[in-house]
Design a protein around this motif. Structure first.
Motif, PDB file in Angstrom:
ATOM      1  N   UNK A  22       0.855  -1.185   0.000  1.00 41.58           N
ATOM      2  CA  UNK A  22       0.000   0.000   0.000  1.00 41.58           C
ATOM      3  C   UNK A  22       0.890   1.234   0.000  1.00 41.58           C
ATOM      4  N   UNK A  23       0.893   1.960  -1.124  1.00 35.95           N
ATOM      5  CA  UNK A  23       1.794   3.098  -1.257  1.00 35.95           C
ATOM      6  C   UNK A  23       1.280   4.279  -0.447  1.00 35.95           C
ATOM      7  N   UNK A  24       2.161   4.858   0.322  1.00 33.59           N
ATOM      8  CA  UNK A  24       1.848   6.048   1.100  1.00 33.59           C
ATOM      9  C   UNK A  24       2.752   7.196   0.644  1.00 33.59           C
ATOM     10  N   UNK A  25       2.254   8.402   0.736  1.00 33.82           N
ATOM     11  CA  UNK A  25       2.982   9.571   0.236  1.00 33.82           C
ATOM     12  C   UNK A  25       4.381   9.674   0.847  1.00 33.82           C
ATOM     13  N   UNK A  26       4.483   9.402   2.130  1.00 33.59           N
ATOM     14  CA  UNK A  26       5.778   9.553   2.800  1.00 33.59           C
ATOM     15  C   UNK A  26       6.812   8.522   2.329  1.00 33.59           C
ATOM     16  N   UNK A  27       6.360   7.503   1.608  1.00 35.65           N
ATOM     17  CA  UNK A  27       7.298   6.478   1.135  1.00 35.65           C
ATOM     18  C   UNK A  27       8.227   7.003   0.055  1.00 35.65           C
ATOM     19  N   UNK A  28       7.876   8.153  -0.542  1.00 37.13           N
ATOM     20  CA  UNK A  28       8.777   8.735  -1.536  1.00 37.13           C
ATOM     21  C   UNK A  28      10.075   9.219  -0.902  1.00 37.13           C
ATOM     22  N   UNK A  29      10.078   9.390   0.414  1.00 39.37           N
ATOM     23  CA  UNK A  29      11.289   9.787   1.124  1.00 39.37           C
ATOM     24  C   UNK A  29      12.117   8.581   1.550  1.00 39.37           C
ATOM     25  N   UNK A  30      11.640   7.389   1.215  1.00 39.44           N
ATOM     26  CA  UNK A  30      12.344   6.157   1.550  1.00 39.44           C
ATOM     27  C   UNK A  30      12.887   5.522   0.274  1.00 39.44           C
ATOM     28  N   UNK A  31      13.683   4.484   0.435  1.00 37.18           N
ATOM     29  CA  UNK A  31      14.168   3.736  -0.726  1.00 37.18           C
ATOM     30  C   UNK A  31      13.435   2.406  -0.801  1.00 37.18           C
ATOM     31  N   UNK A  32      13.287   1.891  -2.010  1.00 33.01           N
ATOM     32  CA  UNK A  32      12.584   0.625  -2.226  1.00 33.01           C
ATOM     33  C   UNK A  32      13.480  -0.341  -3.008  1.00 33.01           C
ATOM     34  N   UNK A  33      13.329  -1.624  -2.718  1.00 34.59           N
ATOM     35  CA  UNK A  33      14.057  -2.642  -3.475  1.00 34.59           C
ATOM     36  C   UNK A  33      13.357  -2.845  -4.813  1.00 34.59           C
ATOM     37  N   UNK A  34      14.113  -2.725  -5.901  1.00 30.87           N
ATOM     38  CA  UNK A  34      13.560  -2.911  -7.247  1.00 30.87           C
ATOM     39  C   UNK A  34      13.726  -4.359  -7.676  1.00 30.87           C
ATOM     40  N   UNK A  35      14.924  -4.861  -7.562  1.00 32.61           N
ATOM     41  CA  UNK A  35      15.216  -6.282  -7.737  1.00 32.61           C
ATOM     42  C   UNK A  35      16.216  -6.651  -6.650  1.00 32.61           C
ATOM     43  N   UNK A  36      16.391  -7.930  -6.355  1.00 33.60           N
ATOM     44  CA  UNK A  36      17.368  -8.304  -5.319  1.00 33.60           C
ATOM     45  C   UNK A  36      18.737  -7.686  -5.579  1.00 33.60           C
ATOM     46  N   UNK A  37      19.223  -6.954  -4.620  1.00 36.34           N
ATOM     47  CA  UNK A  37      20.536  -6.327  -4.737  1.00 36.34           C
ATOM     48  C   UNK A  37      20.510  -4.904  -5.246  1.00 36.34           C
ATOM     49  N   UNK A  38      19.349  -4.403  -5.681  1.00 40.80           N
ATOM     50  CA  UNK A  38      19.270  -3.060  -6.268  1.00 40.80           C
ATOM     51  C   UNK A  38      18.101  -2.289  -5.664  1.00 40.80           C
ATOM     52  N   UNK A  39      18.406  -1.152  -5.042  1.00 38.24           N
ATOM     53  CA  UNK A  39      17.398  -0.305  -4.427  1.00 38.24           C
ATOM     54  C   UNK A  39      17.417   1.076  -5.072  1.00 38.24           C
ATOM     55  N   UNK A  40      16.286   1.743  -5.027  1.00 33.03           N
ATOM     56  CA  UNK A  40      16.137   3.062  -5.628  1.00 33.03           C
ATOM     57  C   UNK A  40      15.480   3.992  -4.625  1.00 33.03           C
ATOM     58  N   UNK A  41      15.976   5.224  -4.536  1.00 33.57           N
ATOM     59  CA  UNK A  41      15.368   6.157  -3.594  1.00 33.57           C
ATOM     60  C   UNK A  41      15.870   7.570  -3.786  1.00 33.57           C
ATOM     61  N   UNK A  42      15.500   8.461  -2.861  1.00 29.90           N
ATOM     62  CA  UNK A  42      15.937   9.852  -2.910  1.00 29.90           C
ATOM     63  C   UNK A  42      17.229  10.040  -2.120  1.00 29.90           C
ATOM     64  N   UNK A  43      17.769  11.239  -2.221  1.00 28.79           N
ATOM     65  CA  UNK A  43      19.001  11.538  -1.510  1.00 28.79           C
ATOM     66  C   UNK A  43      18.822  11.430  -0.008  1.00 28.79           C
TER      67      UNK A  43
END
Length: 237
Positions: A22-43
């Motif tokens: 469940x996506x929450x607005x504040x999650x944009x300030x966190x990083x998420x795992x895209x595939x095992x070993x690779x995460x994407x997020x903000x500074x």
């Protein structure tokens, strides 16, 4: 890093991602795992040492506009291995030229069992474009499926129009490289030998034409033979 072989059903499941998030607005300030070993997020996610350690991060790709270098920078070089890329977040910026270095860095880290965080300032346009390129080539899927794969894990991403155009262009580039790599070496050797034979034939024809022109040129300078005098020939008075 070698690309694993996946069935169509497996690829479809990977693109869809976890369905219970469940996506929450504040999650944009966190990083998420895209595939095992690779995460994407903000500074902001890269500024917390505890956050990085909780995600077992070992490598960080820091992507920033040069104007942001004072604030968006490696914060913990003694703890993590960094790759820093100065990239403008505008539609004219060439990402394709910069991507191979980022891909090599990510591949090397994951192959060693590392965890890579890719971030830009907001984690909305710039860093997601690099991650979409990566998963596109990793799973050998089209750019739209790769974009959906990343969006289904970090819902807030939105690469600008120029970056979307380059994603389409990169799809053709990586598919061409895959086709070349898959082309049997024996066929390549036969093609090379045929090309060399053709070149030798053309060279022989050129040499023949040169010799022919030389003969014709020398013949053109030889005067015609003088008529022979026959004393017994009839003379007309």
């Amino acid at each position: 890093m070698q690309t694993a072989a996946y069935t169509d059903d497996q690829i479809k499941t990977i693109i869809q991602g976890p369905g219970d998030v469940e996506w929450r607005y504040e999650m944009r300030r966190e990083c998420q795992e895209i595939i095992p070993g690779l995460l994407l997020g903000p500074f902001v996610a890269s500024k917390s040492l505890d956050t990085l350690r909780n995600h077992h991060i070992t490598h960080i790709v820091c992507i920033r506009d040069a104007k942001e270098a004072f604030s968006v920078r490696p914060r913990f070089p003694e703890h993590f291995t960094y790759l820093t890329l100065d990239v403008e977040d505008n539609e004219e910026q060439n990402l394709i030229r910069l991507f191979p270095g980022a891909k090599a860095f990510i591949d090397s880290a994951i192959s060693q069992g590392g965890q890579v965080l890719v971030h830009c300032n907001g984690g909305i346009s710039l860093s997601p474009a690099f991650v979409v390129m990566f998963v596109m080539q990793h799973f050998q899927i089209n750019w739209e499926d790769a974009l959906h794969l990343v969006q289904n894990r970090r819902y807030c991403i939105s690469p600008n129009g120029g970056f979307l155009t380059q994603l389409k262009e990169y799809e053709a580039i990586y598919k061409a490289s895959v086709a070349v790599a898959a082309y049997p070496r024996s066929n390549m050797a036969v093609s090379r030998r045929k090309r060399e034979d053709d070149e030798e034939d053309e060279a022989e024809l050129d040499r023949y034409d040169d010799r022919k022109r030389q003969v014709m040129s020398s013949d053109a300078h030889v005067p015609p033979p003088a008529p022979m005098y026959d004393p017994d020939a009839m003379q007309i008075c």
